[in-house]
Motif scaffolding. Structure first.
Motif, PDB file in Angstrom:
ATOM      1  N   TYR A  33       0.821  -1.202   0.000  1.00 30.67           N
ATOM      2  CA  TYR A  33       0.000   0.000   0.000  1.00 30.67           C
ATOM      3  C   TYR A  33       0.857   1.255   0.000  1.00 30.67           C
ATOM      4  O   TYR A  33       2.025   1.233   0.368  1.00 30.67           O
ATOM      5  N   LYS A  43      -2.226   7.547   1.748  1.00 31.29           N
ATOM      6  CA  LYS A  43      -2.960   8.548   0.993  1.00 31.29           C
ATOM      7  C   LYS A  43      -3.850   9.328   1.942  1.00 31.29           C
ATOM      8  O   LYS A  43      -4.422   8.762   2.860  1.00 31.29           O
ATOM      9  N   ILE A  48     -10.459   8.144  -4.344  1.00 35.03           N
ATOM     10  CA  ILE A  48     -11.181   7.944  -5.600  1.00 35.03           C
ATOM     11  C   ILE A  48     -12.235   6.885  -5.315  1.00 35.03           C
ATOM     12  O   ILE A  48     -11.902   5.711  -5.097  1.00 35.03           O
ATOM     13  N   GLY A  82     -14.895   4.051  -5.469  1.00 37.14           N
ATOM     14  CA  GLY A  82     -14.971   2.877  -6.331  1.00 37.14           C
ATOM     15  C   GLY A  82     -13.671   2.100  -6.392  1.00 37.14           C
ATOM     16  O   GLY A  82     -13.646   0.977  -6.883  1.00 37.14           O
ATOM     17  N   GLU A  83     -12.587   2.699  -5.914  1.00 30.13           N
ATOM     18  CA  GLU A  83     -11.292   2.019  -5.898  1.00 30.13           C
ATOM     19  C   GLU A  83     -11.119   1.224  -4.608  1.00 30.13           C
ATOM     20  O   GLU A  83     -11.794   1.475  -3.610  1.00 30.13           O
ATOM     21  N   MET A  84     -10.204   0.261  -4.618  1.00 29.73           N
ATOM     22  CA  MET A  84      -9.909  -0.543  -3.436  1.00 29.73           C
ATOM     23  C   MET A  84      -8.816   0.137  -2.618  1.00 29.73           C
ATOM     24  O   MET A  84      -7.839   0.640  -3.178  1.00 29.73           O
ATOM     25  N   TYR A  85      -9.018   0.146  -1.291  1.00 30.21           N
ATOM     26  CA  TYR A  85      -8.051   0.734  -0.372  1.00 30.21           C
ATOM     27  C   TYR A  85      -7.862  -0.182   0.829  1.00 30.21           C
ATOM     28  O   TYR A  85      -8.746  -0.966   1.173  1.00 30.21           O
ATOM     29  N   PHE A  92     -13.440  -1.903  -1.134  1.00 28.61           N
ATOM     30  CA  PHE A  92     -13.751  -0.845  -2.076  1.00 28.61           C
ATOM     31  C   PHE A  92     -14.365   0.285  -1.257  1.00 28.61           C
ATOM     32  O   PHE A  92     -15.088   0.034  -0.292  1.00 28.61           O
ATOM     33  N   HIS A 146     -16.058  -7.349  -1.775  1.00 27.05           N
ATOM     34  CA  HIS A 146     -16.269  -7.977  -3.083  1.00 27.05           C
ATOM     35  C   HIS A 146     -17.118  -9.241  -2.926  1.00 27.05           C
ATOM     36  O   HIS A 146     -17.906  -9.575  -3.803  1.00 27.05           O
TER      37      HIS A 146
END
Length: 79
Positions: free
Chosen positions: A24, A27, A33, A35-38, A55, A70
């Protein structure tokens, strides 16, 4: 890369499986952003530290985030 952690559990299966290692980059929350995976590190209402791969989506109220699995057998979490 700022670090790496092993995946535990099946909430992101089949994208991530228990035992996978994910790297990782740190951030700031203002730069998310949706919809992105974190990898999300937070403290729940009981004071327990949580580290999850999810997500990230917009929550139902301003200032909240929705953590989305998911694997359809896991519920979303709002923080």
């Amino acid at each position: 890369c700022d670090g790496a952690v092993p995946i535990v559990g099946d909430s992101m299966y089949p994208l991530l499986k228990s035992g996978d290692i994910v790297c990782y980059k740190l951030k700031e929350p203002d730069n998310i952003i949706f919809g992105e995976m974190y990898i999300v590190d937070w403290t729940d209402k009981n004071g327990d530290d949580m580290l999850m791969a999810k997500f990230v989506g917009k929550g139902t109220k301003k200032g909240l985030l929705k953590l989305i699995s998911h694997n359809k057998y896991h519920d979303d979490i709002e923080i």
